[in-house]
Design a protein around this motif. Structure first.
Motif, short mmCIF file in Angstrom:
data_model
loop_
_atom_site.label_atom_id
_atom_site.label_comp_id
_atom_site.label_asym_id
_atom_site.label_seq_id
_atom_site.Cartn_x
_atom_site.Cartn_y
_atom_site.Cartn_z
N GLN A 108 -78.70 4.85 56.07
CA GLN A 108 -77.80 4.39 57.14
C GLN A 108 -78.44 4.60 58.51
OE1 GLN A 108 -74.05 6.42 56.57
NE2 GLN A 108 -73.77 5.62 54.50
N GLU A 109 -79.14 5.74 58.66
CA GLU A 109 -79.80 6.02 59.94
C GLU A 109 -80.95 5.05 60.18
OE1 GLU A 109 -79.57 10.43 61.26
OE2 GLU A 109 -80.17 10.48 59.15
N VAL A 110 -81.66 4.70 59.12
CA VAL A 110 -82.75 3.73 59.24
C VAL A 110 -82.21 2.38 59.72
CG1 VAL A 110 -84.43 2.34 57.94
CG2 VAL A 110 -84.29 4.81 57.55
N GLU A 111 -81.07 1.98 59.18
CA GLU A 111 -80.46 0.71 59.57
C GLU A 111 -80.09 0.72 61.05
OE1 GLU A 111 -79.47 -3.03 59.51
OE2 GLU A 111 -80.40 -2.00 57.80
N LEU A 112 -79.54 1.82 61.53
CA LEU A 112 -79.18 1.93 62.94
C LEU A 112 -80.42 1.87 63.83
CD1 LEU A 112 -76.43 4.71 62.79
CD2 LEU A 112 -76.09 2.29 63.33
N LEU A 113 -81.50 2.53 63.38
CA LEU A 113 -82.74 2.51 64.14
C LEU A 113 -83.33 1.10 64.19
CD1 LEU A 113 -84.27 5.86 62.86
CD2 LEU A 113 -83.83 5.32 65.26
N ARG A 114 -83.26 0.40 63.05
CA ARG A 114 -83.76 -0.98 63.00
C ARG A 114 -83.00 -1.88 63.97
NH1 ARG A 114 -86.63 -3.06 58.40
NH2 ARG A 114 -87.39 -1.41 57.03
N GLN A 115 -81.69 -1.64 64.09
CA GLN A 115 -80.89 -2.42 65.02
C GLN A 115 -81.32 -2.20 66.47
OE1 GLN A 115 -76.73 -1.56 64.25
NE2 GLN A 115 -76.92 -2.12 62.08
N ASN A 116 -82.02 -1.07 66.69
CA ASN A 116 -82.55 -0.77 68.03
C ASN A 116 -84.06 -1.01 68.10
OD1 ASN A 116 -80.36 0.64 69.87
ND2 ASN A 116 -80.00 1.37 67.78
N SER A 117 -84.54 -1.86 67.15
CA SER A 117 -85.95 -2.28 67.12
C SER A 117 -86.92 -1.13 66.84
CB SER A 117 -86.34 -2.98 68.43
OG SER A 117 -85.52 -4.11 68.64
N ILE A 118 -86.45 -0.11 66.15
CA ILE A 118 -87.31 0.99 65.73
C ILE A 118 -87.43 0.97 64.21
CG2 ILE A 118 -87.58 3.51 65.59
CD1 ILE A 118 -87.98 2.62 68.40
N LEU A 119 -88.66 0.79 63.71
CA LEU A 119 -88.92 0.86 62.27
C LEU A 119 -89.60 2.20 61.98
CD1 LEU A 119 -89.14 -0.19 59.38
CD2 LEU A 119 -91.22 -1.41 60.05
N PRO A 120 -88.87 3.18 61.43
CA PRO A 120 -89.47 4.49 61.14
C PRO A 120 -90.71 4.34 60.25
CG PRO A 120 -87.10 4.55 60.83
CD PRO A 120 -87.47 3.11 61.00
N ALA A 121 -91.78 5.04 60.63
CA ALA A 121 -93.04 4.88 59.89
C ALA A 121 -93.72 6.23 59.69
CB ALA A 121 -93.97 3.93 60.64
N LEU A 122 -94.20 6.43 58.47
CA LEU A 122 -94.91 7.65 58.09
C LEU A 122 -96.32 7.30 57.65
CD1 LEU A 122 -94.98 10.73 57.34
CD2 LEU A 122 -94.13 10.05 55.08
N ALA A 123 -97.31 7.94 58.26
CA ALA A 123 -98.71 7.77 57.85
C ALA A 123 -99.09 8.95 56.95
CB ALA A 123 -99.62 7.72 59.06
N VAL A 124 -99.57 8.63 55.75
CA VAL A 124 -99.97 9.66 54.78
C VAL A 124 -101.46 9.54 54.54
CG1 VAL A 124 -99.63 10.59 52.47
CG2 VAL A 124 -97.70 9.57 53.68
#
Length: 283
Positions: free
Chosen positions: A19-35
């Motif tokens: 749900q938090e990811v969806e809210l972030l996407r609505q604000n043009s933020i795509l959470p990203a993790l580099a491994v």
């Protein structure tokens, strides 16, 4: 006796993260993790695969950098430096252990502390031990705290024993329990009489990497036991606790697998979302 079900609790956390990811996407933020994975350690590959799948299941972008065993320390530092300055990357995770020719302490310190979703950077460690909120907490001990809270276990005033003194689990676990108001003893494999401490404990977190280290005659009735151990015996995954017998005396106990492991990954995702939220605030 109640099983501390890390699978169930971690799924609840993942559902919240979606749900938090969806809210972030609505604000043009795509959470990203580099491994970053250096070498071909089979266990490390398994851990990285599990982390990647967990990211994808929650809508977090996971970018895997697989480097060969001969990668130099300078090359690894250069990659980390590039990721530090990449505004689209919220978290940087270097899978441990690293090849012997690479100094892990230098690598950990090179990661931007604001992207240190493992919670290993000295700055984040300092915030934890000073009980200053807002830093990234190490995933395994943070997951244990969340697991205990999910079962309404009150930590304040408890007599707690942490077995294992690693920088990844034991030391931060002790600090978090202290911050929660518990009275904490730290033991390890060199402790002369382990049972002297464990017999009086109301909560035991066992993270020493030793099969059947904690036995039934070492604990009292009603004890809460969290098993962090990951050991393989004849191809079967087991913890540090003699589960079959200790569980008969425990009020709560975590299984292996299905206890702490899923919570560790859930906390990694949670830290990545926290970093993404910080990016949104700064933007």
């Amino acid at each position: 006796m109640t099983i501390l079900d890390g699978k169930k609790i971690s799924q609840k956390i993942k559902d919240e993260i979606k749900q938090e990811v969806e809210l972030l996407r609505q604000n043009s933020i795509l959470p990203a993790l580099a491994v970053i994975l250096v070498g071909d350690n089979p266990a490390s590959k398994t851990y990285v695969t599990n982390k990647t799948k967990a990211c994808e299941s929650c809508g977090i972008k996971s970018i895997l950098y697989e480097l060969n065993e001969e990668t130099t320390q300078s090359e690894l530092l250069a990659l980390i430096n590039t990721l530090n300055y990449d505004d689209s990357i919220d978290g940087i995770l270097v899978q441990l252990p690293l090849p012997k020719h690479i100094n892990k302490d230098i690598i950990i310190q090179s990661i931007n502390s604001n992207k240190d979703v493992d919670g290993f950077h000295p700055s984040n460690v300092g915030f934890l031990h000073s009980d200053i909120k807002g830093s990234f907490l190490p995933c395994t001990p943070a997951g244990i705290i969340e697991l205990l809270r999910a079962y309404d276990i009150k930590l304040s005033g408890l007599n707690a024993v942490v077995i294992g003194a690693s920088n990844i689990v034991g030391k931060p676990m002790a600090a978090m329990l202290l911050n929660e108001g518990a009275t904490v003893s730290i033991c390890h494999l060199q402790t002369k009489d382990l049972s002297l401490y464990t017999k009086e404990a109301e909560l035991i977190v066992c993270a020493a990497g030793c099969v059947n280290l904690l036995k039934a005659d070492m604990v009292k009735e009603g004890v809460i036991v969290v098993d962090v151990g990951i050991n393989k015996v004849n191809g079967v995954l087991v913890g540090d606790v003699d589960f079959q017998n200790v569980s008969k005396k425990a009020s709560f106990i975590s299984p292996v697998p299905g206890g702490v492991g899923p919570m560790t990954i859930a906390m990694l995702l949670k830290n990545t979302i926290k970093s993404a939220k910080n990016r949104l605030k700064q933007g």
